[in-house]
Design a protein around this motif. Structure first.
Motif, mmCIF file in Angstrom:
data_model
loop_
_atom_site.group_PDB
_atom_site.id
_atom_site.type_symbol
_atom_site.label_atom_id
_atom_site.label_comp_id
_atom_site.label_asym_id
_atom_site.label_seq_id
_atom_site.Cartn_x
_atom_site.Cartn_y
_atom_site.Cartn_z
ATOM 1 N N ASP A 35 -6.309 -29.906 -32.785
ATOM 2 C CA ASP A 35 -5.691 -30.033 -31.376
ATOM 3 C C ASP A 35 -6.709 -29.486 -30.401
ATOM 4 O O ASP A 35 -6.758 -30.265 -29.093
ATOM 5 N N MET A 36 -6.985 -28.518 -30.334
ATOM 6 C CA MET A 36 -7.980 -28.142 -29.507
ATOM 7 C C MET A 36 -9.346 -28.587 -29.401
ATOM 8 O O MET A 36 -9.771 -29.103 -28.119
ATOM 9 N N ALA A 37 -10.035 -28.945 -30.400
ATOM 10 C CA ALA A 37 -11.221 -29.681 -30.381
ATOM 11 C C ALA A 37 -11.065 -31.276 -29.832
ATOM 12 O O ALA A 37 -11.841 -31.475 -29.113
ATOM 13 N N SER A 38 -10.031 -31.681 -29.926
ATOM 14 C CA SER A 38 -9.625 -33.105 -29.632
ATOM 15 C C SER A 38 -9.114 -33.091 -28.316
ATOM 16 O O SER A 38 -8.868 -34.402 -27.718
ATOM 17 N N GLN A 39 -8.768 -32.213 -27.652
ATOM 18 C CA GLN A 39 -8.244 -31.863 -26.265
ATOM 19 C C GLN A 39 -6.762 -32.223 -26.328
ATOM 20 O O GLN A 39 -6.149 -32.765 -25.318
#
Length: 376
Positions: free
Chosen positions: A354-358
């Motif tokens: 979720d952090m990688a995909s914002q």
């Protein structure tokens, strides 16, 4: 009894699911070291970049997470005081900086711990080599002797204290390196991730006349507005870097900004940042643009007498200021707006993605949440 193993979420392959494993802990603690039970870990963009393999020289396996807070469960000799001289005992809640050697040119002559030649960044610690775990995606973690620690005041929530360990201290150091904010000046914040959002709040609190935050997606820009941005520029709606420069030029009546902070680290950020600066402006580089970075127009740097300033992470003094900053402005800014709902180690893989995909602004891990289910 001192724990000898810890449950941790381990990265064994880039862009692959984190694996829940039992990882060894040091059998003995050298002087100055400690073991800590992690009570909260917050993730940032660097964790996502590490998971994605952006830094391919990083050795695996690895326990990610470099923003954490926890309670001391074991202490080595001479580890009973924090950096401010306050007592530390079993059960004391602490945060800490990356370890430093204390003997190199950066540590001794420059007196700048962030420039330590042997700084203990988390991505340097393999999970199959002593001391195994210094990351936060773990039930317990090792606190090295050279990692300056601070007792966390009772009125600071775990999540805030964890985030102070990177996001907040990095921003405060960047503003210090820039020489502060001149009242009524225009400050441009490149990036609407956690650093950019904190930077927006710092610029507003410091007395900027106009704060312009550039980034996306929309939910992050909404938080930026709540944190004091007068204008937000969406990189989704204004995708051309030159158009973003033109917007800032128009907003500043062609004079440009006094301060531009790169908290984005995108390939075009430094070129844009310099072009957004007015005469004698300052462009502060915090993000890592990578190998595809666009050339910076040095003729503009020279012609406008622009200062380009690098700023790297932060040290224990910045960490101390971070805790005090979060407390001082707790009623002005809703810090909790940045953070997601805490999940356990079993949810760490989803949180990283979720952090990688914002999708997430700042994911939060509480290692104790699903520990009984994992260890079963």
């Amino acid at each position: 009894m001192r724990p000898r193993v810890t449950t941790a979420a381990v990265l064994r392959e880039f862009n692959a699911p984190l694996e829940i494993e039992q990882v060894a802990l040091p059998a003995d603690l050298p002087p100055g070291a400690a073991l800590v039970r992690v009570t909260r870990t917050t993730l940032c963009g660097t964790d996502a970049h590490l998971w994605q393999g952006v830094l391919p020289f990083v050795g695996l396996p690895l326990v990610l997470g470099h923003e954490m807070v926890g309670e001391v469960v074991a202490l080595g000799q001479s580890a009973e005081r924090d950096a401010l001289g306050r007592p530390i005992g079993i059960g004391t809640r602490v945060v800490w900086s990356e370890s430093v050697c204390g003997n190199c040119y950066g540590c001794t002559v420059l007196r700048e711990p962030v420039l330590c030649a042997d700084r203990g960044y988390g991505f340097r610690q393999r999970a199959d080599k002593w001391p195994f775990v210094i990351g936060g995606l773990s039930q317990y973690t090792y606190l090295p002797p050279g990692a300056h620690r601070l007792v966390v005041p009772d009125d600071i929530p775990d999540t805030w204290a964890a985030a102070a360990g990177c996001a907040v201290k990095t921003v405060l150091r960047a503003f210090t390196n820039a020489g502060g904010v001149r009242p009524e000046s225009t400050v441009v914040i490149q990036g609407a991730g956690p650093l950019g959002l904190v930077g927006t709040a710092v610029a507003r609190a410091a007395g900027a006349g106009r704060v312009i935050t550039i980034g996306g997606p929309a939910n992050r820009l909404a938080i930026a507005k709540a944190y004091g941005a007068d204008v937000t520029i969406s990189i989704e709606e204004t995708s051309d870097p030159d158009e973003r420069v033109a917007v800032v030029e128009e907003l500043t009546e062609a004079r440009g900004a006094e301060l531009v902070f790169d908290f984005a680290g995108s390939p075009s950020a430094n070129r844009e940042g310099v072009l957004m600066c007015g005469q004698r402006g300052k462009h502060v580089v915090v993000g890592l643009a990578g190998p595809q970075a666009m050339p910076v127009p040095m003729d503009v740097v020279m012609g406008r007498e622009i200062q380009v300033i690098g700023s790297l992470n932060g040290d224990v003094s910045d960490l101390d200021r971070s805790l005090r900053f979060l407390t001082a402005f707790r009623h002005r800014f809703d810090w909790d707006a940045m953070f997601g709902t805490p999940v356990g180690l079993g949810g760490a893989d989803r949180a990283i993605r979720d952090m990688a995909s914002q999708v997430a602004v700042k994911a939060v891990i509480d290692p104790a949440l699903d520990l009984e289910e994992i260890t079963g």
